[in-house]
Scaffold this motif. Structure first.
Motif, short mmCIF file in Angstrom:
data_model
loop_
_atom_site.label_atom_id
_atom_site.label_comp_id
_atom_site.label_asym_id
_atom_site.label_seq_id
_atom_site.Cartn_x
_atom_site.Cartn_y
_atom_site.Cartn_z
N UNK A 188 53.02 38.39 33.13
CA UNK A 188 52.42 37.77 34.23
C UNK A 188 50.94 38.43 34.53
N UNK A 189 50.83 39.42 33.91
CA UNK A 189 49.22 40.06 34.40
C UNK A 189 48.13 39.39 33.67
N UNK A 190 46.94 39.46 34.49
CA UNK A 190 45.75 38.77 34.10
C UNK A 190 45.61 37.49 34.80
N UNK A 191 46.65 37.06 35.84
CA UNK A 191 46.31 36.06 36.60
C UNK A 191 46.83 36.35 38.05
N UNK A 192 46.52 35.66 39.03
CA UNK A 192 46.73 35.66 40.39
C UNK A 192 47.68 34.57 40.75
N UNK A 235 52.35 48.69 38.39
CA UNK A 235 51.39 48.62 39.41
C UNK A 235 51.33 47.06 39.79
N UNK A 236 51.64 46.96 41.24
CA UNK A 236 51.79 45.40 41.83
C UNK A 236 50.93 45.63 43.10
N UNK A 255 41.96 33.07 52.62
CA UNK A 255 41.00 32.35 51.60
C UNK A 255 40.18 33.29 50.95
N UNK A 256 39.45 34.04 51.96
CA UNK A 256 38.28 35.23 51.50
C UNK A 256 39.08 35.97 50.36
N UNK A 257 39.96 36.78 50.75
CA UNK A 257 40.94 37.52 49.96
C UNK A 257 41.13 36.98 48.59
N UNK A 258 41.51 35.62 48.54
CA UNK A 258 42.21 35.09 47.43
C UNK A 258 40.93 34.88 46.51
N UNK A 259 39.87 34.58 46.94
CA UNK A 259 38.69 34.64 46.07
C UNK A 259 38.44 35.78 45.20
N UNK A 260 38.39 37.01 45.99
CA UNK A 260 38.13 38.09 45.33
C UNK A 260 39.32 38.51 44.19
N UNK A 261 40.61 38.39 44.72
CA UNK A 261 41.59 38.72 43.93
C UNK A 261 41.87 37.68 42.65
N UNK A 262 41.34 36.60 42.71
CA UNK A 262 41.18 35.59 41.53
C UNK A 262 40.16 36.31 40.37
N UNK A 263 39.42 36.87 40.95
CA UNK A 263 38.09 37.52 39.91
C UNK A 263 38.85 38.91 39.40
N UNK A 264 39.59 39.75 40.26
CA UNK A 264 40.13 41.01 39.71
C UNK A 264 41.14 40.95 38.93
N UNK A 299 49.01 41.07 39.94
CA UNK A 299 48.27 40.50 41.28
C UNK A 299 48.89 39.28 41.85
N UNK A 300 49.65 39.26 42.92
CA UNK A 300 50.48 38.25 43.63
C UNK A 300 50.17 38.16 45.02
N UNK A 301 50.75 36.83 45.38
CA UNK A 301 50.68 36.69 46.82
C UNK A 301 51.81 36.12 47.31
N UNK A 302 52.07 36.44 48.58
CA UNK A 302 53.67 36.16 49.29
C UNK A 302 53.22 35.60 50.73
N UNK A 303 53.83 34.25 51.02
CA UNK A 303 53.84 33.68 52.21
C UNK A 303 54.50 34.62 53.32
N UNK A 304 54.05 35.19 54.23
CA UNK A 304 54.91 35.89 55.24
C UNK A 304 56.06 35.08 55.84
#
Length: 220
Positions: A61-65, A83-84, A97-106, A115-120
């Motif tokens: 799953x690496x290479x995608x956010x 590394x996560x 949303x700002x952070x999402x934009x940068x993480x999608x690039x990285x 790179x992942x995201x989780x709704x608290x």
């Protein structure tokens, strides 16, 4: 007298450097075919290992956010990837949303990390266990252990318009991604523009309107 001493030192340094270059050239000229074949084989083997590693990362799953839907899925990710980087977010928080934009690039740039995201709001146990109080928060996990946090934008220049390079630098400081730049100097740390340069060439309206948004981070 001092000039002669300095001149003598410079000549000596030049001679030492010249000798080192000559020795390296002689070494390369004396390499046998077997030596060259061994170097070539080692290089090919190294490239094959790198290609296999990249393929393993992509399969994991690496290479995608991407988003992990549950706490269980989060723990599965941290077990599979060394590394996560996890963005703990809320839909109602603008700065997420700002952070999402940068993480999608990285994410596609740094295959060595997941790179992942989780709704608290869907992960109350994990949120409490990690003592996440400010949203957004980035959790840095290495070998299934949470090693670091980037809380809000304070360490990213304390501004909404921080660069992707700034976030990349901070993640590299956490030793979770590979980085070829200077770890001691933040990319966004540039000299402030003087008032004189503003008067001479800058658009005053842009300067006035360039202020950051009001605070939009959530705190539990």
């Amino acid at each position: 007298m001092a000039d002669r001493v300095f001149e003598g030192r410079m000549v000596g340094a030049a001679q030492v450097l010249e000798k080192a270059v000559d020795e390296e050239l002689e070494r390369l000229e004396n390499l046998h075919q077997d030596d060259l074949a061994a170097i070539r084989k080692n290089r090919i083997d190294s490239l094959k290992k790198m290609a296999a590693q990249k393929q393993d990362w992509i399969s994991a799953g690496h290479g995608e956010y991407t988003e992990v839907a549950t706490e269980k899925e989060f723990f599965d990710v941290t077990k599979k990837s060394k590394n996560v980087i996890c963005h703990f977010y809320k839909d109602s928080t603008f700065r997420c949303e700002i952070l999402d934009k940068h993480l999608k690039i990285l994410a596609p740039k740094h295959l060595e990390a997941r790179f992942v995201k989780l709704n608290v709001e869907k992960a109350p146990f994990l949120t409490e266990r990690l003592k996440i109080r400010v949203i957004p928060t980035l959790g840095i996990v290495k070998d299934s252990v949470t090693k670091d946090f980037i809380i809000g934008f304070t360490e990213l220049g304390n501004r909404d318009d921080f660069s992707t390079e700034m976030l990349e630098w901070r993640l590299a400081r956490a030793d979770v991604i590979d980085y070829a730049g200077d770890l001691l100097t933040p990319p966004d740390s540039k000299p402030k523009t003087s008032k004189l340069s503003v008067m001479l060439g800058q658009d005053r309206k842009k300067t006035i309107r360039g202020g950051g948004r009001g605070s939009d981070s959530d705190s539990d």
